[in-house]
Design a protein around this motif. Structure first.
Motif, mmCIF file in Angstrom:
data_model
loop_
_atom_site.group_PDB
_atom_site.id
_atom_site.type_symbol
_atom_site.label_atom_id
_atom_site.label_comp_id
_atom_site.label_asym_id
_atom_site.label_seq_id
_atom_site.Cartn_x
_atom_site.Cartn_y
_atom_site.Cartn_z
ATOM 1 N N ASP A 131 0.815 -1.205 0.000
ATOM 2 C CA ASP A 131 0.000 0.000 0.000
ATOM 3 C C ASP A 131 0.851 1.259 0.000
ATOM 4 O O ASP A 131 0.338 2.367 -0.169
ATOM 5 N N ALA A 132 2.152 1.095 0.212
ATOM 6 C CA ALA A 132 3.049 2.245 0.261
ATOM 7 C C ALA A 132 3.286 2.799 -1.147
ATOM 8 O O ALA A 132 3.115 2.098 -2.151
ATOM 9 N N LEU A 145 -0.567 -0.419 -10.584
ATOM 10 C CA LEU A 145 -1.993 -0.179 -10.394
ATOM 11 C C LEU A 145 -2.161 0.637 -9.125
ATOM 12 O O LEU A 145 -1.591 0.295 -8.085
ATOM 13 N N ARG A 146 -2.919 1.715 -9.214
ATOM 14 C CA ARG A 146 -3.135 2.581 -8.059
ATOM 15 C C ARG A 146 -4.603 2.923 -7.928
ATOM 16 O O ARG A 146 -5.284 3.166 -8.927
ATOM 17 N N ALA A 190 -14.114 10.544 15.584
ATOM 18 C CA ALA A 190 -12.767 9.954 15.589
ATOM 19 C C ALA A 190 -12.535 9.284 14.241
ATOM 20 O O ALA A 190 -12.933 8.140 14.032
ATOM 21 N N CYS A 191 -11.921 9.993 13.310
ATOM 22 C CA CYS A 191 -11.750 9.508 11.942
ATOM 23 C C CYS A 191 -10.311 9.060 11.702
ATOM 24 O O CYS A 191 -9.360 9.760 12.057
ATOM 25 N N PHE A 192 -10.150 7.894 11.082
ATOM 26 C CA PHE A 192 -8.831 7.334 10.805
ATOM 27 C C PHE A 192 -8.287 7.911 9.498
ATOM 28 O O PHE A 192 -9.008 7.983 8.495
ATOM 29 N N ALA A 193 -7.027 8.286 9.486
ATOM 30 C CA ALA A 193 -6.404 8.896 8.310
ATOM 31 C C ALA A 193 -5.587 7.859 7.532
ATOM 32 O O ALA A 193 -4.756 7.159 8.113
ATOM 33 N N TYR A 194 -5.846 7.768 6.249
ATOM 34 C CA TYR A 194 -5.072 6.901 5.351
ATOM 35 C C TYR A 194 -3.972 7.748 4.724
ATOM 36 O O TYR A 194 -4.238 8.692 3.978
ATOM 37 N N THR A 195 -2.722 7.434 5.051
ATOM 38 C CA THR A 195 -1.620 8.345 4.753
ATOM 39 C C THR A 195 -1.049 8.227 3.346
ATOM 40 O O THR A 195 -0.170 9.004 2.980
ATOM 41 N N ASN A 196 -1.523 7.285 2.548
ATOM 42 C CA ASN A 196 -1.034 7.187 1.169
ATOM 43 C C ASN A 196 -1.838 8.080 0.227
ATOM 44 O O ASN A 196 -2.173 7.690 -0.886
ATOM 45 N N THR A 223 -2.427 5.528 9.261
ATOM 46 C CA THR A 223 -1.732 4.358 8.737
ATOM 47 C C THR A 223 -1.740 4.377 7.214
ATOM 48 O O THR A 223 -2.607 5.003 6.596
ATOM 49 N N ASP A 224 -0.767 3.677 6.630
ATOM 50 C CA ASP A 224 -0.710 3.556 5.176
ATOM 51 C C ASP A 224 -1.359 2.266 4.697
ATOM 52 O O ASP A 224 -1.184 1.870 3.556
ATOM 53 N N SER A 225 -2.149 1.600 5.567
ATOM 54 C CA SER A 225 -2.805 0.351 5.206
ATOM 55 C C SER A 225 -4.273 0.387 5.608
ATOM 56 O O SER A 225 -4.595 0.548 6.793
ATOM 57 N N GLY A 226 -5.146 0.221 4.632
ATOM 58 C CA GLY A 226 -6.566 0.142 4.944
ATOM 59 C C GLY A 226 -6.890 -1.078 5.779
ATOM 60 O O GLY A 226 -7.749 -1.032 6.668
ATOM 61 N N ASP A 227 -6.225 -2.197 5.508
ATOM 62 C CA ASP A 227 -6.450 -3.418 6.284
ATOM 63 C C ASP A 227 -6.177 -3.196 7.766
ATOM 64 O O ASP A 227 -6.860 -3.765 8.623
#
Length: 304
Positions: A131-132, A145-146, A190-196, A223-227
């Motif tokens: 995911d990086a 693929l992105r 409280a929202c999670f941030a996806y850093t990619n 985090t850089d991972s949705g999982d």
């Protein structure tokens, strides 16, 4: 004017890809001395250093980084020209390097590659799942693929289809905190941030009629991972913005619940990217055509 030193340019591209002279020498089946002489020759001709050399590490200079894309294009177009000469007499052969997001790669790309390799037994695939962010030129990637809103770049991009995303949390979380009626309400969640992404703390929304909303989010997880967000989501710790293919099972089972269905979330799409240049080896073109057709159909049928 003398002709360009095409061999040195191709060797430079290989050194960039393998991050070492010895790695490039092994890949090209030449001596390390041949690689070293070619780089020295190219640096002398260009009047600039391409690498910072230490006993432990080899890194690109600013000039080297700026020229790496040109080097890869020269090598790729040279390979494409040679393959074109033999294409009518033989099937595509050789290695193709592919990069894809982790979960999407496992769910969608790997099965497609199994079918592709059955049809093209002479081709090999180096599949890199992460995911990086991947440096397509620097890492020598042929096809990437992105799933994202793509920034402007020199890369060649083909949009294969839209990817449906949801604003989700557990039913327990929504019952405890309250369900938002407008995207602006998420600013207090409280929202999670996806850093990619270019702006991980900004969520953009649009709905029919043209109304738009921009929300700055904050929460306990970046985090850089949705999982990696899923356990905390299921535990009722917050809210995330995630694609359908990642959360479809949780939604169907009722472990997670979407909100704000009348709003679309950004312009997220599945894109196929390749390095700059118009000529590509036949093996790469074959895989691009195959993945484009299969994944485009998958986006339509599965509503990713």
């Amino acid at each position: 004017m003398k002709l360009p030193d095409f061999e040195a340019w191709a060797i430079f591209a290989s050194v960039v890809e393998h991050r070492s002279f010895s790695g490039a020498a092994e890949a090209l089946a030449v001596s390390k001395a041949t690689v070293s002489k070619a780089i020295t020759r190219l640096e002398a001709r260009l009047g600039t250093s391409l690498f910072h050399r230490t006993s432990r590490r080899l890194t690109l200079t600013d000039s080297g980084r700026a020229l790496a894309e040109h080097a890869q294009r020269i090598r790729s177009e040279g390979e494409a020209a040679e393959e074109a000469a033999f294409e009518s007499a033989s099937a595509p052969v050789g290695l193709v390097r592919v990069a894809a997001p982790l979960t999407f790669g496992i769910q969608a790309v790997a099965p497609a590659l199994a079918e592709f390799l059955t049809l093209h037994p002479g081709i090999k695939v180096d599949l890199r799942l992460s995911d990086a962010f991947v440096d397509i030129v620097g890492d020598g990637i042929d096809v990437a693929l992105r799933i994202a809103e793509l920034p402007d770049s020199s890369l060649r991009a083909r949009r294969l289809g839209p990817v449906t995303a949801h604003i989700i949390a557990s039913p327990d979380y929504w019952d405890r905190v309250g369900r938002p009626r407008h995207p602006a309400d998420l600013a207090s969640h409280a929202c999670f941030a996806y850093t990619n992404t270019a702006t991980p703390d900004i969520w953009r929304f649009r709905r029919a009629g043209g109304e738009e909303a921009v929300v700055r989010i904050d929460g306990p997880i970046r985090t850089d991972s949705g999982d990696a967000m899923l356990p905390a989501l299921r535990a009722g710790l917050g809210v995330a913005r995630l694609p359908d293919f990642l959360v479809a099972e949780d939604l169907a089972a009722g472990r997670l619940e979407p909100v704000l269905p009348e709003w679309t979330i950004g312009a997220i799409g599945l894109h196929l990217l390749t390095p700059p240049g118009t000529l590509r080896p036949a093996r790469v073109e074959a895989l691009i055509d195959f993945l484009s057709e299969n994944l485009k159909r998958m986006c339509t049928e599965a509503h990713f």
